[in-house]
Design a protein around this motif. Structure first.
Motif, PDB file in Angstrom:
ATOM      1  N   ASN A 205       0.852  -1.184   0.000  1.00 57.16           N
ATOM      2  CA  ASN A 205       0.000   0.000   0.000  1.00 57.16           C
ATOM      3  C   ASN A 205       0.884   1.228   0.000  1.00 57.16           C
ATOM      4  O   ASN A 205       1.669   1.419   0.926  1.00 57.16           O
ATOM      5  CB  ASN A 205      -0.900  -0.013   1.236  1.00 57.16           C
ATOM      6  CG  ASN A 205      -1.996  -1.045   1.083  1.00 57.16           C
ATOM      7  OD1 ASN A 205      -2.829  -0.917   0.203  1.00 57.16           O
ATOM      8  ND2 ASN A 205      -1.972  -2.076   1.908  1.00 57.16           N
TER       9      ASN A 205
ATOM     10  N   GLU B 145       1.256   5.567  -1.404  1.00 56.78           N
ATOM     11  CA  GLU B 145       0.555   6.728  -1.939  1.00 56.78           C
ATOM     12  C   GLU B 145       1.492   7.678  -2.683  1.00 56.78           C
ATOM     13  O   GLU B 145       2.727   7.584  -2.574  1.00 56.78           O
ATOM     14  CB  GLU B 145      -0.181   7.472  -0.828  1.00 56.78           C
ATOM     15  CG  GLU B 145       0.692   8.123   0.228  1.00 56.78           C
ATOM     16  CD  GLU B 145      -0.169   8.809   1.293  1.00 56.78           C
ATOM     17  OE1 GLU B 145      -0.347   8.219   2.375  1.00 56.78           O
ATOM     18  OE2 GLU B 145      -0.653   9.939   1.029  1.00 56.78           O
TER      19      GLU B 145
ATOM     20  N   TYR C  75      -1.336   5.896  -6.690  1.00 53.99           N
ATOM     21  CA  TYR C  75      -1.393   5.131  -5.428  1.00 53.99           C
ATOM     22  C   TYR C  75      -1.765   3.676  -5.689  1.00 53.99           C
ATOM     23  O   TYR C  75      -2.414   3.363  -6.690  1.00 53.99           O
ATOM     24  CB  TYR C  75      -2.363   5.788  -4.440  1.00 53.99           C
ATOM     25  CG  TYR C  75      -3.827   5.413  -4.612  1.00 53.99           C
ATOM     26  CD1 TYR C  75      -4.594   5.961  -5.633  1.00 53.99           C
ATOM     27  CD2 TYR C  75      -4.456   4.528  -3.740  1.00 53.99           C
ATOM     28  CE1 TYR C  75      -5.930   5.626  -5.786  1.00 53.99           C
ATOM     29  CE2 TYR C  75      -5.795   4.183  -3.885  1.00 53.99           C
ATOM     30  CZ  TYR C  75      -6.523   4.735  -4.905  1.00 53.99           C
ATOM     31  OH  TYR C  75      -7.847   4.410  -5.065  1.00 53.99           O
ATOM     32  N   LYS C  76      -1.334   2.808  -4.797  1.00 55.61           N
ATOM     33  CA  LYS C  76      -1.603   1.372  -4.951  1.00 55.61           C
ATOM     34  C   LYS C  76      -2.201   0.867  -3.645  1.00 55.61           C
ATOM     35  O   LYS C  76      -1.634   1.080  -2.574  1.00 55.61           O
ATOM     36  CB  LYS C  76      -0.318   0.626  -5.282  1.00 55.61           C
ATOM     37  CG  LYS C  76       0.374   1.386  -6.428  1.00 55.61           C
ATOM     38  CD  LYS C  76       1.404   0.701  -7.176  1.00 55.61           C
ATOM     39  CE  LYS C  76       2.176   1.618  -8.123  1.00 55.61           C
ATOM     40  NZ  LYS C  76       1.474   2.372  -9.122  1.00 55.61           N
ATOM     41  N   ARG C  77      -3.386   0.254  -3.739  1.00 55.59           N
ATOM     42  CA  ARG C  77      -4.106  -0.193  -2.543  1.00 55.59           C
ATOM     43  C   ARG C  77      -4.483  -1.665  -2.718  1.00 55.59           C
ATOM     44  O   ARG C  77      -5.273  -2.017  -3.607  1.00 55.59           O
ATOM     45  CB  ARG C  77      -5.367   0.671  -2.379  1.00 55.59           C
ATOM     46  CG  ARG C  77      -6.301   0.226  -1.256  1.00 55.59           C
ATOM     47  CD  ARG C  77      -5.671   0.466   0.080  1.00 55.59           C
ATOM     48  NE  ARG C  77      -6.513   0.170   1.208  1.00 55.59           N
ATOM     49  CZ  ARG C  77      -6.233  -0.780   2.106  1.00 55.59           C
ATOM     50  NH1 ARG C  77      -5.183  -1.571   1.962  1.00 55.59           N
ATOM     51  NH2 ARG C  77      -7.002  -0.924   3.175  1.00 55.59           N
ATOM     52  N   ASN C  78      -3.876  -2.512  -1.913  1.00 56.73           N
ATOM     53  CA  ASN C  78      -4.090  -3.957  -2.052  1.00 56.73           C
ATOM     54  C   ASN C  78      -4.442  -4.594  -0.722  1.00 56.73           C
ATOM     55  O   ASN C  78      -4.090  -4.076   0.330  1.00 56.73           O
ATOM     56  CB  ASN C  78      -2.808  -4.601  -2.602  1.00 56.73           C
ATOM     57  CG  ASN C  78      -2.449  -4.033  -3.963  1.00 56.73           C
ATOM     58  OD1 ASN C  78      -3.224  -4.153  -4.900  1.00 56.73           O
ATOM     59  ND2 ASN C  78      -1.307  -3.373  -4.060  1.00 56.73           N
ATOM     60  N   HIS C  79      -5.092  -5.744  -0.810  1.00 57.89           N
ATOM     61  CA  HIS C  79      -5.431  -6.514   0.398  1.00 57.89           C
ATOM     62  C   HIS C  79      -4.793  -7.894   0.378  1.00 57.89           C
ATOM     63  O   HIS C  79      -5.108  -8.742   1.216  1.00 57.89           O
ATOM     64  CB  HIS C  79      -6.948  -6.624   0.545  1.00 57.89           C
ATOM     65  CG  HIS C  79      -7.602  -5.300   0.838  1.00 57.89           C
ATOM     66  ND1 HIS C  79      -7.949  -4.410  -0.144  1.00 57.89           N
ATOM     67  CD2 HIS C  79      -7.914  -4.705   2.011  1.00 57.89           C
ATOM     68  CE1 HIS C  79      -8.479  -3.330   0.418  1.00 57.89           C
ATOM     69  NE2 HIS C  79      -8.467  -3.483   1.724  1.00 57.89           N
TER      70      HIS C  79
ATOM     71  N   CYS D  78      -9.268   6.215  -2.548  1.00 63.15           N
ATOM     72  CA  CYS D  78      -9.536   5.270  -1.470  1.00 63.15           C
ATOM     73  C   CYS D  78     -10.345   5.978  -0.382  1.00 63.15           C
ATOM     74  O   CYS D  78     -10.069   7.138  -0.055  1.00 63.15           O
ATOM     75  CB  CYS D  78      -8.225   4.738  -0.909  1.00 63.15           C
ATOM     76  SG  CYS D  78      -8.503   3.482   0.346  1.00 63.15           S
TER      77      CYS D  78
ATOM     78  N   VAL E 162      -4.795   0.887   7.505  1.00 59.63           N
ATOM     79  CA  VAL E 162      -3.527   1.394   6.959  1.00 59.63           C
ATOM     80  C   VAL E 162      -3.579   2.922   6.990  1.00 59.63           C
ATOM     81  O   VAL E 162      -4.593   3.526   6.615  1.00 59.63           O
ATOM     82  CB  VAL E 162      -3.356   0.911   5.494  1.00 59.63           C
ATOM     83  CG1 VAL E 162      -2.122   1.524   4.858  1.00 59.63           C
ATOM     84  CG2 VAL E 162      -3.309  -0.602   5.434  1.00 59.63           C
TER      85      VAL E 162
ATOM     86  N   TRP F  69      -3.002   6.638   5.786  1.00 61.19           N
ATOM     87  CA  TRP F  69      -2.838   7.360   4.516  1.00 61.19           C
ATOM     88  C   TRP F  69      -2.801   8.845   4.814  1.00 61.19           C
ATOM     89  O   TRP F  69      -3.605   9.338   5.602  1.00 61.19           O
ATOM     90  CB  TRP F  69      -4.010   7.089   3.563  1.00 61.19           C
ATOM     91  CG  TRP F  69      -4.145   5.662   3.140  1.00 61.19           C
ATOM     92  CD1 TRP F  69      -4.939   4.712   3.714  1.00 61.19           C
ATOM     93  CD2 TRP F  69      -3.474   5.014   2.046  1.00 61.19           C
ATOM     94  NE1 TRP F  69      -4.804   3.513   3.049  1.00 61.19           N
ATOM     95  CE2 TRP F  69      -3.911   3.671   2.020  1.00 61.19           C
ATOM     96  CE3 TRP F  69      -2.554   5.434   1.084  1.00 61.19           C
ATOM     97  CZ2 TRP F  69      -3.462   2.744   1.069  1.00 61.19           C
ATOM     98  CZ3 TRP F  69      -2.105   4.507   0.134  1.00 61.19           C
ATOM     99  CH2 TRP F  69      -2.548   3.185   0.135  1.00 61.19           C
TER     100      TRP F  69
ATOM    101  N   ALA G 168      -3.934   9.158  -1.317  1.00 58.94           N
ATOM    102  CA  ALA G 168      -4.552   7.877  -1.693  1.00 58.94           C
ATOM    103  C   ALA G 168      -5.590   8.109  -2.782  1.00 58.94           C
ATOM    104  O   ALA G 168      -6.766   7.725  -2.664  1.00 58.94           O
ATOM    105  CB  ALA G 168      -5.173   7.219  -0.473  1.00 58.94           C
TER     106      ALA G 168
END
Ligand code: MTE
Length: 398
Positions: free
Chosen positions: A29, A31, A49-53, A98, A115, A117, A121
């Motif tokens: 994750n 930003e 930005y990269k947002r992963n689970h 996000c 998380v 930010w 984001a």
């Protein structure tokens, strides 16, 4: 058929730009640093930005990749990338944001879970792909349908990634069928980002992009599209990405009492801190930032105060330099952000504040504590930058 299961380990992650601000390594994750945000109207892919689970899936055989369209659809489909590319191609310039953007400042009021930010984001990209409404027509669902004879009312998107919140199952989310079948909502099955093939971090080979709605519904690495009766029961719809009042905490939460978040609210952020850092008493500085609102609503006004909120000056707004921005006009990108700018003298010590109004007259709340929520979502309070008396040290708050 491709093995439609992402990896459960982090040993095949893509390489990323070293300037991204990493908030969590696994899942990854990161930003966009705030000054880079306003350098370009369209955010470069590597700085987005990269947002992963979970770990990033490897779907490296597009020839074998298929998306199943099923559930309560009148006609089930198994769609290849070639089939998707046969549908009319659209390019839509849209923000992805996000719901946790600005979570870290909210947590300073009282801790929140999630998380952290800062203000990066989000990003603005030119997405290329087919409209979901066109694909659903192939499954015999006409445009602007709210429900089908079989009782389908929601469209669920299921991915291939492995998420611990789903007990090792895939990430999923849904949107109402009426939204999915409305061609004007511009919901895309995107295979391009900024004119390039979508990369792995952002959902290669195919992702959903739902403009104007929190990023959590724009499912990456698409595996299935299902027409269902009730909204998706996945973790990220039912036990996350919901907004509770400040009175609710972990001991008295009832997840069922709130609906999943969809539109994001009116928001604006000052990004030009570098300029502010170098300012002196009475010096003219350039205050520059972004504003956006959900649901395709335009930005009617951005007000800036350089005396802690006693007086306000309206900032100029633009999407493309030299082209006048008129909220909700034909010429503007309705799903994108709007940049604001103001040149004015600063007399430290002071607070510089920005607040925006959207085209439905929605305003930002002044104080973050009035919108504090335990998951730290949708922090859109006035953006305040404190400048101390020497103007050397300053920080952004709330
Ligand atoms: N899709 C899958 N399959 N897995 C995810 O973890 N994260 C969601 C959404 N789609 C996610 C997903 C969230 S919370 C956001 S904000 C956006 O993707 C982020 O998209 P990006 O990483 O391309 O910026």
């Amino acid at each position: 058929m491709q093995a439609l299961r992402g990896p459960s380990k982090y040993d095949d992650e893509p390489s990323r730009h070293p300037s991204l601000k990493i908030n969590a390594k696994q899942p990854f994750n990161a930003e966009t640093p705030r000054t880079i945000l306003v350098e370009s109207y369209v955010t470069p892919v590597d700085m987005f930005y990269k947002r992963n689970h979970g770990p990033i899936p490897v779907l490296d055989d597009p020839q074998r990749y298929r998306v199943k369209v099923g559930g309560l659809v009148p006609k089930t489909l198994l769609i290849s990338m070639d089939d998707i590319r046969m549908l009319p191609k659209y390019t839509v310039t849209a923000i992805l944001q996000c719901a946790g953007n600005r979570r870290t400042p909210m947590s300073k009021t009282k801790p929140v879970k999630g998380v952290g930010w800062d203000v990066g984001a989000l990003g603005n990209a030119v997405w290329g792909g087919a409209k979901l409404s066109d694909l659903l027509k192939l499954a015999d669902i006409p445009e602007n349908t709210a429900n089908t004879e079989a009782g389908g009312k929601h469209v669920e998107f299921t991915s291939v990634d492995v998420c611990k919140e789903e007990n090792g199952g895939p990430y999923k989310a849904s949107i109402p069928l009426l939204h999915a079948t409305n061609p004007k909502a511009d919901v895309l099955l995107a295979y391009e980002m900024n004119g390039e093939v979508l990369n792995r971090d952002h959902g290669y080979p195919l992702r959903v992009v739902v403009p104007g709605i929190i990023g959590a519904r724009s499912v990456k690495w698409l595996d299935r599209i299902d027409l269902i009766e009730n909204e998706c029961q996945g973790f990220f719809m039912q036990k996350d990405y919901k907004m509770f009042p400040p009175t609710v905490d972990w001991h008295n939460i009832n997840w069922l009492s709130r609906r999943p978040l969809m539109d994001f609210p009116i928001q604006c952020v000052i990004c030009s801190l570098e300029d502010v850092c170098s300012m002196e008493w009475g010096k003219k500085v350039n205050i520059h930032g972004y504003a956006l609102s959900g649901g395709g609503r335009g930005i009617e006004r951005v007000d800036v105060s350089v005396d802690g909120g006693k007086t306000w000056i309206e900032a100029s707004r633009y999407q493309k330099r030299g082209v006048p921005y008129v909220a909700d006009s034909e010429e503007c990108d309705k799903w994108s952000w709007v940049f604001f700018e103001l040149q004015t003298e600063i007399y430290p010590p002071t607070d510089i504040i920005a607040k925006a109004v959207d085209s439905a007259a929605n305003v930002q709340p002044e104080k973050v504590d009035t919108i504090w929520n335990l998951r730290g979502v949708l922090n859109n309070s006035w953006h305040v930058v404190h400048v101390n008396s020497t103007a050397k040290a300053m920080r952004s708050s709330l």
